[in-house]
Design an enzyme around this catalytic site. Structure first.
Site, PDB file in Angstrom:
ATOM      1  N   LYS A  72      39.222  13.643   9.265  1.00  0.00           N
ATOM      2  CA  LYS A  72      40.183  14.742   9.083  1.00  0.00           C
ATOM      3  C   LYS A  72      41.270  14.664  10.150  1.00  0.00           C
ATOM      4  O   LYS A  72      42.463  14.828   9.860  1.00  0.00           O
ATOM      5  CB  LYS A  72      39.452  16.090   9.151  1.00  0.00           C
ATOM      6  CG  LYS A  72      38.575  16.327   7.921  1.00  0.00           C
ATOM      7  CD  LYS A  72      37.600  17.498   8.078  1.00  0.00           C
ATOM      8  CE  LYS A  72      36.648  17.515   6.866  1.00  0.00           C
ATOM      9  NZ  LYS A  72      35.623  18.549   6.932  1.00  0.00           N
ATOM     10  N   ASP A  74      39.579  25.293   3.995  1.00  0.00           N
ATOM     11  CA  ASP A  74      38.417  24.805   3.237  1.00  0.00           C
ATOM     12  C   ASP A  74      38.200  25.650   1.984  1.00  0.00           C
ATOM     13  O   ASP A  74      37.426  25.271   1.105  1.00  0.00           O
ATOM     14  CB  ASP A  74      37.147  24.902   4.107  1.00  0.00           C
ATOM     15  CG  ASP A  74      36.680  23.533   4.588  1.00  0.00           C
ATOM     16  OD1 ASP A  74      37.173  22.526   4.061  1.00  0.00           O
ATOM     17  OD2 ASP A  74      35.822  23.492   5.488  1.00  0.00           O
ATOM     18  N   GLN A 126      33.133  22.762  10.969  1.00  0.00           N
ATOM     19  CA  GLN A 126      32.396  21.724  10.251  1.00  0.00           C
ATOM     20  C   GLN A 126      30.932  22.133  10.067  1.00  0.00           C
ATOM     21  O   GLN A 126      30.247  22.463  11.030  1.00  0.00           O
ATOM     22  CB  GLN A 126      32.485  20.398  11.017  1.00  0.00           C
ATOM     23  CG  GLN A 126      31.850  19.224  10.310  1.00  0.00           C
ATOM     24  CD  GLN A 126      32.601  18.815   9.046  1.00  0.00           C
ATOM     25  OE1 GLN A 126      33.826  18.799   9.013  1.00  0.00           O
ATOM     26  NE2 GLN A 126      31.864  18.501   7.995  1.00  0.00           N
TER      27      GLN A 126
END
Ligand code: NAP
Length: 286
Positions: A54, A121, A98
């Site tokens: 990422k 997200d 995460q």
């Protein structure tokens, strides 16, 4: 005739190239780039690889990356305080905590602290609610990536029978919502579904996200169907999907490979969401 291979790597590469141009324009207009903050708690190797990907993706398209690493011993309050600080920081457009986080931390609760405006997200209750209501918002990256791959195939979703295998909050449920919004007739299957092969064989568009290596066999697939394989499984040190690729390829009309199908789209869509969040934050249309 063998199915067309849907080349997710190529589609994601094109999307990143387009994003680099749009990010440069945004940065020029606003004097600062969009910013993506990633939070990695602990030493989980797979998570570290994902976060690294990422951050590299950010650098490639001109998004500023904020790479926060906390020890596995970090408390819920410490991680929460970091998320709150990032929520308040105007140079941060998007935030990702995460998952999974080490026990005893509560990853769902931590994700829920991310401001809906920075939820790149698309996993907070606010984002899920907006999606369910058909209102604008930040969508989860993997289902969004699948929608882009479906567009690439030229399949008409309006009126199509779409079957989603898997009902996770992360993928299956938002995938079903996106397909429904595109006017497909959607069936969602799970571990308690009766007659799974028969249900799958109805699908014009079959999307597998169960995490079981090569579970979908050729006789589960309607001839000519578009088959999207979201699964990532490690078998004998190699990656494979949830679809038994070689035999299914002989029946389907189009199919994604694993690796090189859905996977590359996820990060590209995350970068796209970060630009979208940055635009919304300055009052621009996304
Ligand atoms: P998950 O949370 O474990 O959900 C799996 C789903 O599959 C559940 O709904 C489960 O049903 C269903 N299932 C499991 N075994 C089944 C069976 N034998 N028959 C029918 N349904 C079954 O997984 P996930 O997070 O959605 O991820 C699924 C897969 O996609 C994994 O391989 C993951 O690594 C991959 N993935 C890839 C990406 C990417 O970027 N490419 C992103 C996300 C996920 P129940 O609900 O009844 O338990």
């Amino acid at each position: 005739m063998a199915a067309t291979i849907i080349d997710g790597k190529a589609v994601a590469g094109r999307l990143r190239a387009e994003l680099a141009v749009e990010v440069a324009a945004f940065t020029g207009a606003h004097g600062r780039p969009p910013g993506l903050a990633t939070i990695l708690v602990g030493e989980d190797q797979a998570s570290a690889v994902y976060v690294g990907g990422k951050q590299r993706g950010c650098a490639e398209v001109g998004i500023r990356g904020f790479d926060h690493r906390l020890p596995a011993s970090a408390s819920q309050d410490e991680v929460a305080a970091l998320i709150e600080a990032l929520n308040a920081d105007p140079s941060v457009s998007g935030i990702i905590c995460q998952l999974p986080v080490p026990e005893p931390l509560d990853g769902v609760a931590l994700t829920g602290l991310v401001s809906p405006d920075k939820d790149v997200d698309g996993l907070t209750a606010a984002s899920a609610g907006l999606l369910a209501l058909g209102r604008p918002g930040l969508r989860p990256c993997t289902p969004e990536g699948v929608m882009l791959l479906l567009a690439e195939t030229g399949v008409t979703l309006g009126g199509a029978e779409a079957v989603v295998l898997g009902r996770s909050n992360l993928f299956g449920k938002p995938m079903a919502q996106l397909l429904l919004a595109a006017d497909a007739t959607v069936t969602v299957c799970h571990s308690r579904t009766v007659g799974l092969p028969t249900v799958c064989a109805r699908a014009d568009v079959l999307i597998a996200a169960v995490g079981r290596a090569r579970m979908v066999e050729a006789d589960w697939v309607k001839p000519g169907a578009v088959v999207i394989d979201v699964g990532i499984n490690r078998v004998d040190d190699a990656l494979c999907g949830d679809v038994d690729f070689d035999p299914v390829r002989e029946v389907a009309g189009a199919i994604t490979p694993v690796p090189g199908g859905v996977g590359p789209m996820t990060i590209a869509c995350l970068l796209r969401n970060t630009l979208k969040a940055a635009r919304l934050a300055v009052g621009e249309d996304a």
